[in-house]
Each structure stands twice: as C-alpha cells, then as structure tokens.
Design a protein around this motif. Structure first.
Motif, PDB file in Angstrom:
ATOM      1  N   GLU A  45       0.824  -1.213   0.000  1.00 42.59           N
ATOM      2  CA  GLU A  45       0.000   0.000   0.000  1.00 42.59           C
ATOM      3  C   GLU A  45       0.861   1.266   0.000  1.00 42.59           C
ATOM      4  N   ALA A  46       1.931   1.255   0.783  1.00 42.38           N
ATOM      5  CA  ALA A  46       2.802   2.431   0.844  1.00 42.38           C
ATOM      6  C   ALA A  46       3.606   2.583  -0.444  1.00 42.38           C
ATOM      7  N   ASP A  47       3.915   1.449  -1.072  1.00 38.20           N
ATOM      8  CA  ASP A  47       4.594   1.424  -2.369  1.00 38.20           C
ATOM      9  C   ASP A  47       5.906   2.210  -2.335  1.00 38.20           C
ATOM     10  N   VAL A  48       6.716   1.891  -1.338  1.00 44.16           N
ATOM     11  CA  VAL A  48       8.015   2.541  -1.173  1.00 44.16           C
ATOM     12  C   VAL A  48       9.114   1.499  -1.384  1.00 44.16           C
ATOM     13  N   GLU A  49      10.063   1.811  -2.248  1.00 40.80           N
ATOM     14  CA  GLU A  49      11.190   0.894  -2.455  1.00 40.80           C
ATOM     15  C   GLU A  49      12.128   0.935  -1.257  1.00 40.80           C
ATOM     16  N   PRO A  50      12.755  -0.190  -0.895  1.00 33.87           N
ATOM     17  CA  PRO A  50      12.694  -1.509  -1.520  1.00 33.87           C
ATOM     18  C   PRO A  50      11.621  -2.417  -0.933  1.00 33.87           C
ATOM     19  N   PHE A  51      10.802  -1.876  -0.037  1.00 36.20           N
ATOM     20  CA  PHE A  51       9.865  -2.715   0.718  1.00 36.20           C
ATOM     21  C   PHE A  51       8.702  -3.220  -0.130  1.00 36.20           C
ATOM     22  N   ASN A  52       8.351  -2.493  -1.189  1.00 34.51           N
ATOM     23  CA  ASN A  52       7.229  -2.919  -2.020  1.00 34.51           C
ATOM     24  C   ASN A  52       7.527  -4.186  -2.824  1.00 34.51           C
ATOM     25  N   SER A  53       8.780  -4.598  -2.851  1.00 37.41           N
ATOM     26  CA  SER A  53       9.140  -5.849  -3.540  1.00 37.41           C
ATOM     27  C   SER A  53       9.715  -6.875  -2.568  1.00 37.41           C
ATOM     28  N   LEU A  94      12.201   6.135   5.331  1.00 36.10           N
ATOM     29  CA  LEU A  94      11.716   5.833   3.989  1.00 36.10           C
ATOM     30  C   LEU A  94      10.200   5.661   3.921  1.00 36.10           C
ATOM     31  N   ILE A  95       9.627   4.948   4.899  1.00 37.76           N
ATOM     32  CA  ILE A  95       8.247   4.501   4.743  1.00 37.76           C
ATOM     33  C   ILE A  95       7.241   5.182   5.671  1.00 37.76           C
ATOM     34  N   TYR A  96       7.711   5.839   6.723  1.00 37.97           N
ATOM     35  CA  TYR A  96       6.801   6.279   7.773  1.00 37.97           C
ATOM     36  C   TYR A  96       5.718   7.231   7.278  1.00 37.97           C
ATOM     37  N   LYS A  97       6.087   8.228   6.515  1.00 34.27           N
ATOM     38  CA  LYS A  97       5.111   9.231   6.079  1.00 34.27           C
ATOM     39  C   LYS A  97       3.975   8.591   5.297  1.00 34.27           C
ATOM     40  N   ALA A  98       4.314   7.738   4.332  1.00 34.78           N
ATOM     41  CA  ALA A  98       3.296   7.083   3.514  1.00 34.78           C
ATOM     42  C   ALA A  98       2.455   6.121   4.343  1.00 34.78           C
ATOM     43  N   ALA A  99       3.111   5.344   5.213  1.00 35.70           N
ATOM     44  CA  ALA A  99       2.391   4.364   6.022  1.00 35.70           C
ATOM     45  C   ALA A  99       1.466   5.040   7.023  1.00 35.70           C
ATOM     46  N   LYS A 100       1.938   6.091   7.646  1.00 32.73           N
ATOM     47  CA  LYS A 100       1.125   6.822   8.608  1.00 32.73           C
ATOM     48  C   LYS A 100      -0.136   7.383   7.950  1.00 32.73           C
ATOM     49  N   THR A 101       0.007   7.922   6.763  1.00 33.00           N
ATOM     50  CA  THR A 101      -1.141   8.470   6.040  1.00 33.00           C
ATOM     51  C   THR A 101      -2.183   7.392   5.757  1.00 33.00           C
ATOM     52  N   ILE A 102      -1.719   6.227   5.334  1.00 33.07           N
ATOM     53  CA  ILE A 102      -2.625   5.112   5.032  1.00 33.07           C
ATOM     54  C   ILE A 102      -3.383   4.682   6.279  1.00 33.07           C
ATOM     55  N   ILE A 103      -2.673   4.537   7.387  1.00 32.44           N
ATOM     56  CA  ILE A 103      -3.315   4.098   8.636  1.00 32.44           C
ATOM     57  C   ILE A 103      -4.312   5.141   9.130  1.00 32.44           C
ATOM     58  N   GLU A 104      -3.932   6.392   9.093  1.00 32.66           N
ATOM     59  CA  GLU A 104      -4.829   7.455   9.563  1.00 32.66           C
ATOM     60  C   GLU A 104      -6.084   7.544   8.715  1.00 32.66           C
ATOM     61  N   ALA A 114       0.938  -7.627  12.781  1.00 35.04           N
ATOM     62  CA  ALA A 114       1.289  -9.039  12.692  1.00 35.04           C
ATOM     63  C   ALA A 114       2.561  -9.237  11.865  1.00 35.04           C
ATOM     64  N   TYR A 115       3.446  -8.248  11.943  1.00 34.67           N
ATOM     65  CA  TYR A 115       4.741  -8.339  11.256  1.00 34.67           C
ATOM     66  C   TYR A 115       5.718  -7.456  12.025  1.00 34.67           C
ATOM     67  N   PRO A 116       6.948  -7.933  12.283  1.00 37.95           N
ATOM     68  CA  PRO A 116       7.843  -7.225  13.211  1.00 37.95           C
ATOM     69  C   PRO A 116       8.163  -5.775  12.853  1.00 37.95           C
ATOM     70  N   LEU A 117       8.736  -5.520  11.689  1.00 35.41           N
ATOM     71  CA  LEU A 117       9.162  -4.154  11.380  1.00 35.41           C
ATOM     72  C   LEU A 117       7.994  -3.170  11.341  1.00 35.41           C
ATOM     73  N   ILE A 118       6.830  -3.669  10.987  1.00 27.44           N
ATOM     74  CA  ILE A 118       5.663  -2.800  10.925  1.00 27.44           C
ATOM     75  C   ILE A 118       5.333  -2.231  12.294  1.00 27.44           C
ATOM     76  N   MET A 125       3.727   6.157  15.737  1.00 21.45           N
ATOM     77  CA  MET A 125       2.440   6.847  15.753  1.00 21.45           C
ATOM     78  C   MET A 125       1.923   7.000  17.182  1.00 21.45           C
ATOM     79  N   LYS A 126       2.093   5.968  17.997  1.00 21.45           N
ATOM     80  CA  LYS A 126       1.670   6.062  19.394  1.00 21.45           C
ATOM     81  C   LYS A 126       2.517   7.079  20.150  1.00 21.45           C
TER      82      LYS A 126
END
Length: 375
Positions: A45-53, A94-104, A114-118, A125-126
C-alpha cells in the motif's frame, strides 16, 4: 457504530497473512455485529522501495544461499541495540510518512500488527499521540527480531514461553503479554474423517500416507524428495503443488501410472490432508510447525529459510516425532523409516496446541478494548 479493526501485515511467506486471516475469521464469526475488520499489506500500500518488492526478495532468498547469508547478517546486526536504532531510523525515514497516512485514513479504533518491522511504524504513531488501541500478534516461535518488542503496545500475544522471555529482555512489560497463543485458523477444526479423505483420494488404508508440501515457496524446492518417495511401494505420497499449475501438470503426467502417488494443486482444505497423513514433509515455517503440533503428527522438516526461522527448528525438535534433514536428501529414507516405526509415549501424544487459540487472542483483544474504552 461498529469498531474498526485494522490488521497490518507484510505479505511475505504465508505466516503473516494466515495469522491475519485467522483473527479476521474469529472476529467476523463471533463479534461481527460490533467490529469491522480490514487487513492491509502496508509494504504494498505504501509502495516505497525496496519494501514494495519484499515478497519477491523473499522468494529469491530461498533460492540463493549467498543472498541468504547477506540477509541473515543484516538481520543479526539490526537485532543488536545499536543496529536496531540505525535500521529503525532508516526504515521510518523511507516509509513512515506514507504508512502513517494510510493508517490514519482508515480511522481505526484498534490496530493489530502481525509483522515485526511494521510495529515500529505503529510505535512511532503512538509516540506522537495516536489514540487507537494497539496489539502485537507475534508469529515467531523463538528466534525473534527486537522490532516485535513494542513497549507501547497495549497487548502482546506470544506463541511460546521462550518468546515471552525474549520480549521481556527487550523491554516489554510481562503483564501486557498473553501466551502461549498462536493465531491458528479456526477452520482447521473442520477436518473430515481420515477414512473419508483416503477414499476420496483413492488410496489404501493399509499403507502409510506421506504428505509432501512445499509451503509458500512451491513444491519445486523438494523435487528430490518426490523422486525418492515415488519409488517406494511401502508408502503412499500426497503432493501439494500449490499454485504452481504448470509444475502440478508436469507431476500429474509423470506419476499418472503410479497408484501410490497423488498430486494436488492449491487446496483450501489442507487440514483434511494433514489429518489423514502419517508423516508430513515440508518447510519449517512457524505456522506449519504449529499446525503439525496441533494435529500431533510426525514430520520431517527441510531447510529453514532465513535466520528468523532457526528457532522454529529448535522448538520443533523438542518433539521426538520430528526430524530435521535440511537439504540433505540422503537422510530422507532413513528418517522416514525411523518415524514410521516410532511408537510415541503417552506424554508425546498429549496435545500441546488448541484449535481455539485464535479465538482466545480475539477475546483478549475485545476485553482489552472494553477495559480501555471504559477507562
């Protein structure tokens, strides 16, 4: 108004998606009137390299031992206190801004990681004042990355006492941890009688049944085992080829005249085949280890992929009904013969896992919400 539960995963391998599906199934069945569930693969969902692959990289990891060594060394470094701080900053940068927006945008009342790095995303955010309730559902049995250990989580579920000790050493309040619970799919309890499945497969009830599965990486990884087992007349082999349709067709053609071999593609009733088998051969992912323990089966595990799965073997080998041959296929026949002749003691037959573990996890999450909401 329904409470919104957001489950966040990275769909790498089968375990994390399986855990999310198990939790979702229980919520919908037991609390469907009060809770709305959604699972998102935050990497996609965040579509940020290299995590999106990352899913593609994981498959490559299973096929390239040099890359696996590099990946394991990275995992071990980032699991040190200094290494983790460095990697956490890199990852979030790399990913926080995009991921935070999606969650919010989802406006969740409860977030389940249900995944460690996430967990580092939700942790941040907390830290910044997010008001949702937060649960970490751990799916690693012993070998655990410290990013699982989130001191800001309201509840942490652990599959083993070993994992609890590691979490506490990493700084998690033991009072926030419930264990030993693994999110096993409740559908596993729907297995059909063994004789019914044997009849459906047109196999004999007189010969042992060996279930061969390649897990999320496909059956090609255990092709040597298939060749060995298909030559034996004292056993019957059921091969789960998964979603590799061309490979399934190849195997079907190759063994069409072998009365002791059955080839299946992707199945959604694996529990039927696990229940009717005498020995299971496959990759030692945490979910597979837990399901084999649940069904109290004998098993032979092939090579684990990635250092995070090392603890799965350590855990599994505490059971005398388990053998580990890695990729030494010369040990296959000997290990199989030992298991087929092995008579477990009464203490070995006692079931260690329960079919309702996912239900217990969900009940505790609901209880947590009610307690914190009232507070």
């Amino acid at each position: 108004m329904k409470k919104k539960v957001l489950i966040i995963i990275a769909d790498i391998g089968n375990g994390h998606k399986s855990a999310a599906d198990a939790i979702t199934s229980v919520f919908k069945t037991k609390y469907g009137e009060d809770y709305e569930l959604k699972t998102i693969d935050i990497y996609k969902e965040a579509d940020v390299e290299p995590f999106n692959s990352a899913d593609v990289s994981y498959k490559f990891l299973s096929q390239n031992k040099a890359y696996e060594k590099i990946s394991n060394a990275t995992w071990q470094f980032t699991n040190t206190l200094v290494g983790y701080k460095i990697y956490r900053a890199y990852f979030l940068g790399l990913i926080y801004k995009a991921a935070k927006t999606i969650i919010e945008q989802e406006k969740p009342d409860i977030v389940i990681s249900a995944y460690p790095l996430i967990s580092t995303i939700v942790n941040q955010m907390k830290l910044e004042g997010a008001l949702f309730k937060y649960v970490v559902v751990i799916t690693d049995l012993i070998t655990m990355h410290r990013s699982w250990a989130d001191e800001r989580a309201d509840l942490v579920t652990s599959p083993t006492p070993d994992a609890v000790n590691t979490l506490v050493n990493f700084g998690v309040d033991v009072n926030k941890i419930i264990y030993p619970f693994f999110p096993l799919k409740p559908e596993l309890a729907l297995f059909r009688p063994k004789q019914e499945v044997i009849k459906e497969l047109k196999l004999s009830s007189e010969l042992p049944i060996i279930l061969l599965t390649g897990g999320g990486l496909g059956t090609k990884a255990i092709e040597v085992a298939i060749a060995k087992l298909s030559k034996r007349e004292d056993i019957q082999t059921v091969i789960i080829a998964g979603k590799l349709d061309e490979y399934r067709e190849l195997l079907e053609e190759r063994y069409k005249d072998n009365k002791n071999v059955r080839v299946l593609g992707f199945v959604n009733n694996m529990y039927d085949y696990m229940n009717c088998s005498d020995v299971i051969i496959g990759k030692p992912g945490a979910t597979t280890v837990m399901e084999i323990e649940l069904f109290n089966k004998k098993a032979i595990f092939t090579r684990y992929i990635g250092v995070h799965d090392f603890g799965n073997i350590e855990y599994a080998l505490r059971d005398p009904k388990i053998k580990y041959i890695a990729d030494d296929w010369g040990k296959l026949d000997e290990s199989l013969d030992e298991l087929l002749s092995f008579q477990p003691r009464e203490s070995d037959i006692k079931l260690k896992r329960k079919f309702n573990e996912a239900e217990t996890i969900v009940d505790e999450i609901v209880k947590l919400w009610l307690l914190l909401a009232d507070g």
